[in-house]
Design a protein around this motif. Structure first.
Motif, mmCIF file in Angstrom:
data_model
loop_
_atom_site.group_PDB
_atom_site.id
_atom_site.type_symbol
_atom_site.label_atom_id
_atom_site.label_comp_id
_atom_site.label_asym_id
_atom_site.label_seq_id
_atom_site.Cartn_x
_atom_site.Cartn_y
_atom_site.Cartn_z
ATOM 1 N N SER A 1 0.677 -1.171 -0.014
ATOM 2 C CA SER A 1 0.191 -0.096 0.098
ATOM 3 C C SER A 1 0.871 1.307 0.007
ATOM 4 N N ILE A 2 1.931 1.246 0.619
ATOM 5 C CA ILE A 2 2.831 2.347 0.856
ATOM 6 C C ILE A 2 3.421 2.528 -0.471
ATOM 7 N N LEU A 3 3.707 1.374 -1.385
ATOM 8 C CA LEU A 3 4.452 1.673 -2.688
ATOM 9 C C LEU A 3 3.462 2.226 -3.470
ATOM 10 N N VAL A 4 2.073 1.733 -3.265
ATOM 11 C CA VAL A 4 1.234 2.436 -4.249
ATOM 12 C C VAL A 4 0.784 4.044 -3.860
ATOM 13 N N PHE A 5 1.102 4.237 -2.518
ATOM 14 C CA PHE A 5 0.901 5.578 -2.147
ATOM 15 C C PHE A 5 1.791 6.696 -2.720
ATOM 16 N N LEU A 6 3.060 6.130 -2.696
ATOM 17 C CA LEU A 6 4.168 6.785 -3.158
ATOM 18 C C LEU A 6 4.249 6.929 -4.514
ATOM 19 N N ASN A 7 3.376 6.318 -5.259
ATOM 20 C CA ASN A 7 3.452 6.307 -6.752
ATOM 21 C C ASN A 7 2.167 6.968 -7.192
ATOM 22 N N ILE A 8 1.238 7.532 -6.534
ATOM 23 C CA ILE A 8 0.066 8.138 -7.084
ATOM 24 C C ILE A 8 0.476 9.873 -6.892
ATOM 25 N N ASP A 9 0.213 10.190 -8.132
ATOM 26 C CA ASP A 9 0.412 11.928 -8.140
ATOM 27 C C ASP A 9 -0.008 12.447 -7.098
ATOM 28 N N ASP A 10 0.633 13.503 -6.548
ATOM 29 C CA ASP A 10 0.332 14.226 -5.428
ATOM 30 C C ASP A 10 -1.321 15.005 -5.619
ATOM 31 N N ALA A 11 -1.380 15.427 -6.644
ATOM 32 C CA ALA A 11 -2.602 16.103 -7.306
ATOM 33 C C ALA A 11 -3.960 15.389 -7.266
ATOM 34 N N ASN A 12 -3.500 14.069 -7.303
ATOM 35 C CA ASN A 12 -4.836 13.117 -7.354
ATOM 36 C C ASN A 12 -4.986 12.143 -5.917
ATOM 37 N N LEU A 13 -4.026 12.602 -5.007
ATOM 38 C CA LEU A 13 -4.214 12.055 -3.617
ATOM 39 C C LEU A 13 -5.681 12.617 -2.902
ATOM 40 N N PHE A 14 -5.783 13.789 -3.053
ATOM 41 C CA PHE A 14 -6.962 14.481 -2.453
ATOM 42 C C PHE A 14 -8.241 13.768 -2.605
ATOM 43 N N LYS A 15 -8.351 13.470 -4.072
ATOM 44 C CA LYS A 15 -9.667 12.874 -4.591
ATOM 45 C C LYS A 15 -9.661 11.444 -3.750
ATOM 46 N N LEU A 16 -8.529 10.590 -3.747
ATOM 47 C CA LEU A 16 -8.523 9.603 -3.084
ATOM 48 C C LEU A 16 -8.891 9.464 -1.581
ATOM 49 N N ILE A 17 -8.330 10.348 -0.990
ATOM 50 C CA ILE A 17 -8.465 10.449 0.501
ATOM 51 C C ILE A 17 -10.012 10.721 0.935
ATOM 52 N N LEU A 18 -10.460 11.919 -0.038
ATOM 53 C CA LEU A 18 -11.669 12.452 0.262
ATOM 54 C C LEU A 18 -12.940 11.262 -0.064
ATOM 55 N N PHE A 19 -12.601 10.444 -0.870
ATOM 56 C CA PHE A 19 -13.315 9.112 -1.159
ATOM 57 C C PHE A 19 -13.388 8.393 0.225
ATOM 58 N N LEU A 20 -12.264 8.106 0.665
ATOM 59 C CA LEU A 20 -12.483 7.283 1.908
ATOM 60 C C LEU A 20 -12.857 7.781 2.908
ATOM 61 N N PHE A 21 -12.657 9.130 3.255
ATOM 62 C CA PHE A 21 -13.295 9.894 4.224
ATOM 63 C C PHE A 21 -14.881 9.793 4.158
ATOM 64 N N THR A 22 -15.301 10.018 3.040
ATOM 65 C CA THR A 22 -16.716 10.076 3.018
ATOM 66 C C THR A 22 -17.248 8.743 3.057
ATOM 67 N N CYS A 23 -16.593 7.683 2.645
ATOM 68 C CA CYS A 23 -17.252 6.201 2.751
ATOM 69 C C CYS A 23 -17.277 6.060 4.310
ATOM 70 N N ALA B 1 -16.010 16.013 10.768
ATOM 71 C CA ALA B 1 -15.030 15.220 11.492
ATOM 72 C C ALA B 1 -15.239 15.330 12.787
ATOM 73 N N PHE B 2 -15.629 16.366 13.614
ATOM 74 C CA PHE B 2 -16.033 16.480 14.887
ATOM 75 C C PHE B 2 -17.137 15.722 15.272
ATOM 76 N N PHE B 3 -18.170 15.857 14.499
ATOM 77 C CA PHE B 3 -19.347 14.936 14.427
ATOM 78 C C PHE B 3 -19.101 13.379 14.573
ATOM 79 N N ALA B 4 -18.218 13.121 13.748
ATOM 80 C CA ALA B 4 -17.838 11.531 13.621
ATOM 81 C C ALA B 4 -16.982 11.303 15.046
ATOM 82 N N PHE B 5 -16.232 12.316 15.451
ATOM 83 C CA PHE B 5 -15.640 11.980 16.557
ATOM 84 C C PHE B 5 -16.310 11.806 17.955
ATOM 85 N N ILE B 6 -17.338 12.850 17.911
ATOM 86 C CA ILE B 6 -18.396 12.544 18.987
ATOM 87 C C ILE B 6 -19.214 11.154 19.133
#
Length: 391
Positions: free
Chosen positions: A96-118, A188-193
């Motif tokens: 997974s770290i290998l994959v992360f290190l090879n994803i273009d930085d500009a695209n990481l936001f879309k990936l993490i936002l997808f995971l955050f939303t799910c 995020a605050f809502f989730a942590f509560i």
């Protein structure tokens, strides 16, 4: 660079999301994620040259794989965690770290936002199921009703969700999308509560307030307005939930945050850390038996910590001895070193991030079973946010 869509599929398959939604079929799909990764390798889209700090991450994770192999050949499983699971997680973390290190930085936001939303949708629907009777039923039956998220444990989920949030927040601060920053902060605050993890909530609040102070320099009027609005929403949400749902959410635990030092949960982890340094001279080769650490504790200590210390440094050192001590501390030192050298992250924001890195290793029940903990840590400290902010 690795294609974003393929990366999303891979990371989805090797995360807890697929296990949560697919049940037993998830394990078959996890095997498929290995095949998908090797297809990425064959396509020659994985880079083979890494910076020194990236090499250190991969080196320490590779050592974790070797130690896990030794455990599988010569070790035992005395607790609830199976030794083959420790090996499986370490391999997936490395890939997974290998994959992360090879994803273009500009695209990481879309990936993490997808995971955050799910993750947020899962947390919210579990809450509605437990209190209103509709939504998603938590998979694991505990002694008490609790939102668990996709990691099947509220502490594990709160840490992973916080790491999603930290990455997104830093990206939004650098791109000057302050309104979006406040929106995800509220969710995020809502989730942590709902998850009721005090350590993570403390780290979140510290990070949030430091970030707001950083943003105040850029747009005072806009940020002051949202500080008051956000403060009102914080108080309304907390006290409304405390009044209406406290029998279920146990928000009095959060109210006791000021006396965290006298809390059983905090003392539990503190004792595990103390026992490590009390036994530093005789940890030797470790027990090589997952869940069998009673030798390092005193008879009066809680029986649970003797099988699950809830502190990664202690657990890894007790399990693998001096090798585990070197790998666990070396890995986190390299994370902090890379964070300090990352000039694209504001110097003040680095303070709550370092605190979080050190504390989060003692929040989950066991990092040995969390696939996406270390890859997310690596993403946060390695991303060049100045590049993403220009695209």
């Amino acid at each position: 660079m690795v294609n974003l869509n393929v990366s999303i599929i891979y990371l989805f398959l090797c995360s807890y999301m697929v296990l949560y939604f697919m049940g037993p079929l998830g394990h078959v799909l996890n095997i498929f994620s290995f095949l998908l990764f090797f297809l990425l390798l064959i396509s020659l889209k994985i880079k083979y040259k890494y910076t020194l700090s990236e090499f250190y991450f991969l080196f320490f994770i590779f050592l974790m794989i070797l130690l896990s192999l030794v455990l599988n050949v010569f070790g035992y499983s005395s607790g609830g965690i199976q030794k083959d699971l420790v090996l499986y997680v370490s391999i997936v973390v490395f890939l997974s770290i290998l994959v992360f290190l090879n994803i273009d930085d500009a695209n990481l936001f879309k990936l993490i936002l997808f995971l955050f939303t799910c993750e947020f949708i899962t947390i919210f629907l579990q809450f509605t199921y437990l209190y209103f009777g509709f939504g998603l039923q938590p998979v694991v039956e505990l002694d008490y009703k609790s939102v668990q998220g996709m990691s099947l444990n509220p502490n594990n989920t709160s840490v992973i969700f916080a790491l999603y949030y930290f990455y997104l927040a830093i990206f939004l601060i650098n791109t000057k999308k302050h309104l979006f920053f406040y929106i995800i902060s509220f969710f995020a605050f809502f989730a942590f509560i709902l998850l009721v993890s005090r350590t993570v909530l403390l780290c979140f609040l510290l990070f949030f307030f430091v970030s707001v102070l950083v943003m105040l320099k850029k747009n005072i009027k806009f940020n002051i307005f949202f500080i008051f609005l956000f403060g009102f929403l914080f108080l309304f949400l907390f006290f409304n939930f405390n009044f209406n749902f406290n029998d279920y959410l146990k928000l009095d635990k959060i109210e006791s945050i000021s006396v965290l030092s006298s809390d059983d949960s905090a003392n539990f982890r503190f004792i595990s850390f103390v026992r490590l340094f009390e036994n530093i001279a005789n940890i030797g080769m470790g027990t090589l038996s997952v869940g069998d650490y009673g030798h390092f504790y005193q008879s009066a200590d809680d029986d649970l910590m003797k099988s699950n210390p809830h502190v990664f440094f202690s657990e890894y050192s007790f399990l693998f001895g001096y090798s585990g001590f070197f790998v666990s501390f070396g890995l986190f030192i390299s994370l902090i070193w890379k964070l300090l050298k990352n000039s694209s992250i504001n110097s003040f924001i680095k303070i709550p991030l370092i605190i979080s890195i050190l504390l989060f290793q003692a929040v989950p029940s066991s990092i040995l079973t969390i696939i996406n903990f270390l890859p997310l840590m690596v993403i946060i400290v390695c991303t060049n946010y100045s590049i993403t902010s220009r695209k």
